[in-house]
Design a protein around this motif. Structure first.
Motif, short mmCIF file in Angstrom:
data_model
loop_
_atom_site.label_atom_id
_atom_site.label_comp_id
_atom_site.label_asym_id
_atom_site.label_seq_id
_atom_site.Cartn_x
_atom_site.Cartn_y
_atom_site.Cartn_z
N PHE A 1 0.82 -1.14 0.07
CA PHE A 1 -0.17 -0.05 0.03
C PHE A 1 0.78 1.33 0.01
O PHE A 1 0.53 2.08 -0.48
N ALA A 2 1.91 1.08 0.78
CA ALA A 2 2.90 2.35 0.73
C ALA A 2 3.53 2.70 -0.69
O ALA A 2 3.49 4.02 -0.88
N ARG A 3 3.76 1.70 -1.73
CA ARG A 3 3.85 1.99 -2.87
C ARG A 3 2.86 2.40 -3.64
O ARG A 3 3.17 3.21 -4.71
N LEU A 4 1.86 1.69 -3.64
CA LEU A 4 0.49 2.34 -4.51
C LEU A 4 -0.04 3.57 -3.85
O LEU A 4 -0.77 4.29 -4.76
N ALA A 5 0.07 3.93 -2.66
CA ALA A 5 -0.44 5.14 -2.12
C ALA A 5 -0.37 6.40 -3.15
O ALA A 5 -1.30 7.24 -3.42
N PRO A 6 0.87 6.90 -3.34
CA PRO A 6 1.19 8.05 -4.00
C PRO A 6 0.19 8.25 -5.41
O PRO A 6 -0.72 8.96 -5.40
N ASP A 7 0.69 7.32 -6.53
CA ASP A 7 -0.07 7.54 -7.60
C ASP A 7 -0.19 6.29 -8.42
O ASP A 7 -0.58 6.23 -9.57
N GLY A 8 -0.34 5.16 -7.65
CA GLY A 8 -0.49 3.83 -8.19
C GLY A 8 0.67 3.41 -8.74
O GLY A 8 1.84 3.97 -8.78
N ALA A 9 0.74 2.06 -9.18
CA ALA A 9 2.30 1.45 -9.67
C ALA A 9 1.54 0.34 -10.50
O ALA A 9 0.67 -0.18 -10.48
N THR A 10 2.62 0.10 -11.26
CA THR A 10 2.54 -1.45 -12.00
C THR A 10 2.74 -2.60 -11.32
O THR A 10 3.53 -2.34 -10.01
N VAL A 11 2.48 -3.64 -11.80
CA VAL A 11 3.10 -4.95 -11.08
C VAL A 11 4.45 -4.91 -11.03
O VAL A 11 5.29 -5.34 -9.91
N THR A 12 5.08 -4.71 -11.82
CA THR A 12 6.89 -4.39 -11.88
C THR A 12 7.34 -3.55 -11.01
O THR A 12 8.31 -3.72 -10.39
N ASP A 13 6.58 -2.37 -10.85
CA ASP A 13 6.94 -1.32 -10.00
C ASP A 13 6.91 -1.96 -8.66
O ASP A 13 7.68 -1.83 -7.63
N LEU A 14 5.72 -2.64 -8.19
CA LEU A 14 5.47 -3.24 -6.90
C LEU A 14 6.69 -4.48 -6.65
O LEU A 14 7.11 -4.21 -5.42
N ALA A 15 6.78 -5.12 -7.52
CA ALA A 15 7.61 -6.08 -7.28
C ALA A 15 9.27 -5.70 -6.85
O ALA A 15 9.78 -6.13 -6.02
#
Length: 148
Positions: A44-58
């Motif tokens: 959630f900390a990574r998704l919170a600002p503006d979202g992310a791709t699965v690659t970004d999240l990985a």
């Protein structure tokens, strides 16, 4: 600093980090978000600002794309996030928090404030602020990851 002192400091910092993670998780669960694990909070900390791709999240979590994709499937199924078309890459999907995801994020922030409030009760608010400033000077930059 002697090796034994360095080891004691390391152990104390790890214990505090583990306790803080657990307190935040318990606070989130107490606020009704009982279907999550601490690892979700790091996502959630990574998704919170503006979202992310699965690659970004990985990359953020330090896991494979397959593991990140499974985590995304889970939080989408539970209503915490949704997939949207990526505004700049037609091949990618952007994972963003839903209102339920944002509510959970706010619950985590409140739980973190409660946990740090306990420290202020023990050390005093000015000492906690000084601790925060000192830790900020030595903390590595980059993603905060769970220890798998």
């Amino acid at each position: 600093m002697q090796n034994s002192e360095a080891m004691a400091l390391s152990a104390a910092l790890l214990a505090v980090a583990g306790d803080l993670t657990q307190r935040i998780h318990d606070g989130v669960a107490a606020r009704g978000f009982t279907d999550l694990r601490p690892a979700h909070g790091f996502a959630f900390a990574r998704l919170a600002p503006d979202g992310a791709t699965v690659t970004d999240l990985a990359t953020h979590l330090g896991v494979t794309k397959q593991a990140a994709s499974q985590l995304v499937d889970e939080i989408v199924r539970k209503g915490y996030a949704e997939r949207r078309p990526h505004p700049e890459d037609a091949r990618a999907r952007l994972i963003v928090l839903t209102e339920r995801g944002w509510a959970c994020t706010r619950a985590a922030e409140a739980a973190a404030a409660e946990a740090v409030g306990v420290w202020a009760g023990l050390l005093g608010e000015s000492e906690v602020r000084a601790l925060g400033a000192s830790l900020a000077r030595i903390a590595p930059y980059g993603p905060i990851r769970p220890v798998w």
